[in-house]
Design an enzyme around this catalytic site. Structure first.
Site, mmCIF file in Angstrom:
data_model
loop_
_atom_site.group_PDB
_atom_site.id
_atom_site.type_symbol
_atom_site.label_atom_id
_atom_site.label_comp_id
_atom_site.label_asym_id
_atom_site.label_seq_id
_atom_site.Cartn_x
_atom_site.Cartn_y
_atom_site.Cartn_z
ATOM 1 N N ASN A 30 -111.793 58.199 -7.894
ATOM 2 C CA ASN A 30 -111.798 56.968 -8.678
ATOM 3 C C ASN A 30 -113.217 56.786 -9.215
ATOM 4 O OD1 ASN A 30 -113.339 55.382 -6.695
ATOM 5 N ND2 ASN A 30 -111.484 55.616 -5.471
ATOM 6 N N GLY A 38 -105.445 59.246 -0.508
ATOM 7 C CA GLY A 38 -104.832 60.436 -1.102
ATOM 8 C C GLY A 38 -105.717 61.661 -1.016
ATOM 9 N N VAL A 39 -105.719 62.433 -2.088
ATOM 10 C CA VAL A 39 -106.443 63.698 -2.098
ATOM 11 C C VAL A 39 -107.955 63.456 -1.996
ATOM 12 C CG1 VAL A 39 -106.547 63.976 -4.626
ATOM 13 C CG2 VAL A 39 -106.439 65.988 -3.170
ATOM 14 N N ASP A 40 -108.416 62.359 -2.552
ATOM 15 C CA ASP A 40 -109.842 61.988 -2.515
ATOM 16 C C ASP A 40 -110.313 61.839 -1.061
ATOM 17 O OD1 ASP A 40 -112.305 61.138 -3.418
ATOM 18 O OD2 ASP A 40 -111.615 59.191 -4.170
ATOM 19 N N SER A 127 -103.472 61.836 -10.966
ATOM 20 C CA SER A 127 -102.870 60.549 -11.377
ATOM 21 C C SER A 127 -101.429 60.300 -10.934
ATOM 22 C CB SER A 127 -102.925 60.344 -12.901
ATOM 23 O OG SER A 127 -104.223 59.949 -13.302
ATOM 24 N N GLY A 129 -100.209 60.123 -7.878
ATOM 25 C CA GLY A 129 -100.063 59.448 -6.588
ATOM 26 C C GLY A 129 -100.265 57.956 -6.781
ATOM 27 N N TYR A 131 -102.129 56.372 -8.670
ATOM 28 C CA TYR A 131 -102.300 55.944 -10.064
ATOM 29 C C TYR A 131 -100.987 55.873 -10.854
ATOM 30 C CZ TYR A 131 -107.435 55.689 -9.929
ATOM 31 O OH TYR A 131 -108.743 55.325 -9.670
HETATM 32 P P1 ADP Z 1 -104.296 59.560 -8.039
HETATM 33 O O1 ADP Z 1 -105.036 58.313 -7.636
HETATM 34 O O2 ADP Z 1 -105.027 60.337 -9.128
HETATM 35 O O3 ADP Z 1 -102.862 59.303 -8.355
HETATM 36 P P2 ADP Z 1 -103.642 60.589 -5.338
HETATM 37 O O4 ADP Z 1 -104.579 61.251 -4.399
HETATM 38 O O5 ADP Z 1 -103.077 59.265 -4.969
HETATM 39 O O6 ADP Z 1 -104.424 60.528 -6.763
HETATM 40 O O7 ADP Z 1 -102.436 61.551 -5.663
HETATM 41 C C1 ADP Z 1 -102.528 62.701 -6.476
HETATM 42 C C2 ADP Z 1 -101.673 63.818 -5.894
HETATM 43 O O8 ADP Z 1 -102.394 64.459 -4.844
HETATM 44 C C3 ADP Z 1 -100.354 63.370 -5.259
HETATM 45 O O9 ADP Z 1 -99.339 64.289 -5.660
HETATM 46 C C4 ADP Z 1 -100.635 63.482 -3.761
HETATM 47 O O10 ADP Z 1 -99.444 63.754 -3.020
HETATM 48 C C5 ADP Z 1 -101.522 64.684 -3.759
HETATM 49 N N1 ADP Z 1 -102.318 64.953 -2.541
HETATM 50 C C6 ADP Z 1 -102.658 64.142 -1.521
HETATM 51 N N2 ADP Z 1 -103.384 64.822 -0.599
HETATM 52 C C7 ADP Z 1 -103.493 66.101 -1.046
HETATM 53 C C8 ADP Z 1 -104.100 67.301 -0.554
HETATM 54 N N3 ADP Z 1 -104.751 67.333 0.611
HETATM 55 N N4 ADP Z 1 -103.979 68.448 -1.306
HETATM 56 C C9 ADP Z 1 -103.335 68.438 -2.489
HETATM 57 N N5 ADP Z 1 -102.753 67.355 -3.003
HETATM 58 C C10 ADP Z 1 -102.822 66.193 -2.304
#
Ligand code: ADP
Length: 187
Positions: A30, A38-40, A127, A129, A131
């Site tokens: 973000n 999430g992934v962050d 985006s 997840g 977002y």
């Molecule tokens: P955004 O805020 O951009 O939507 P999110 O992290 O919420 O980002 O989600 C983006 C995607 O990353 C989703 O499909 C989520 O399931 C996925 N995600 C979450 N953790 C991981 C990970 N460790 N490796 C790969 N993808 C992930």
């Protein structure tokens, strides 16, 4: 699934991006670059404090990272040497330039990787997840943006991996990649 575009391999896999061994992994961050869910959150947990410290330096120098832009940091404790942080659009229904911003997020990551002469890069599904971007549309934009960049630009990149966390997301990216390769073979 795998495809070759202009001698570059594009692969879709289901898995955890923090475990990838590509030169860089992309973080769907973000604008604050201070970590989140999430992934962050997963990337900062696995990569350690060195990543956050570099993010703080970047933000104190140039301010928050606007959506559609990208910056590179160390990979800290990750196997990937670098993390490329980008900010995707928050979905508001499609009328706020979301598609162009999502395209820009992928493109800016590819440009940063090229500038740093990286050979391989892994992307999550930016985006789709927290977002809220609709998955089918986002997968189409992701695959089309990467493939058209690889066709047009001179780049150090030889391998692109889309690392999709769940099976629904994985299937969407496979379908989008299939569509692009079918278009190509029909020319
Ligand atoms: P955004 O805020 O951009 O939507 P999110 O992290 O919420 O980002 O989600 C983006 C995607 O990353 C989703 O499909 C989520 O399931 C996925 N995600 C979450 N953790 C991981 C990970 N460790 N490796 C790969 N993808 C992930």
């Amino acid at each position: 699934m795998e495809a070759i575009i202009n001698q570059v391999k594009i692969a879709t896999i289901q898995g955890d991006i923090t475990r990838q061994t590509t030169d860089a992994i992309v973080n769907a961050a973000n604008s604050s670059l201070m970590g989140g869910g999430g992934v962050d959150g997963a990337i900062h947990r696995a990569g350690g404090l060195a990543i956050l410290e570099e993010c703080k330096r970047i933000v104190s120098k140039r301010g928050r990272l606007p959506a559609g832009k990208a910056v590179i940091t160390t990979g800290g404790n990750l196997q990937a040497k670098n993390v490329i942080h980008t900010v995707g659009p928050i979905w508001h229904g499609g009328g706020r330039n979301e598609a162009a911003v999502l395209e820009s997020a992928y493109l800016e990551c590819l440009k940063v990787a090229t500038r740093h002469k990286l050979a391989s890069i892994s992307f999550p599904s930016i985006s789709t997840g927290a977002y809220g971007y609709p998955l089918t549309e986002a997968a189409g934009i992701a695959i089309k943006t990467v493939t058209s960049f690889l066709k047009k630009q001179n780049t150090s990149i030889k391998d692109v991996v889309f690392v999709l966390f769940d099976s629904k997301t994985y299937e969407s990216y496979c379908s989008a990649l299939q569509e692009v390769t079918e278009e190509k073979s029909s020319i």
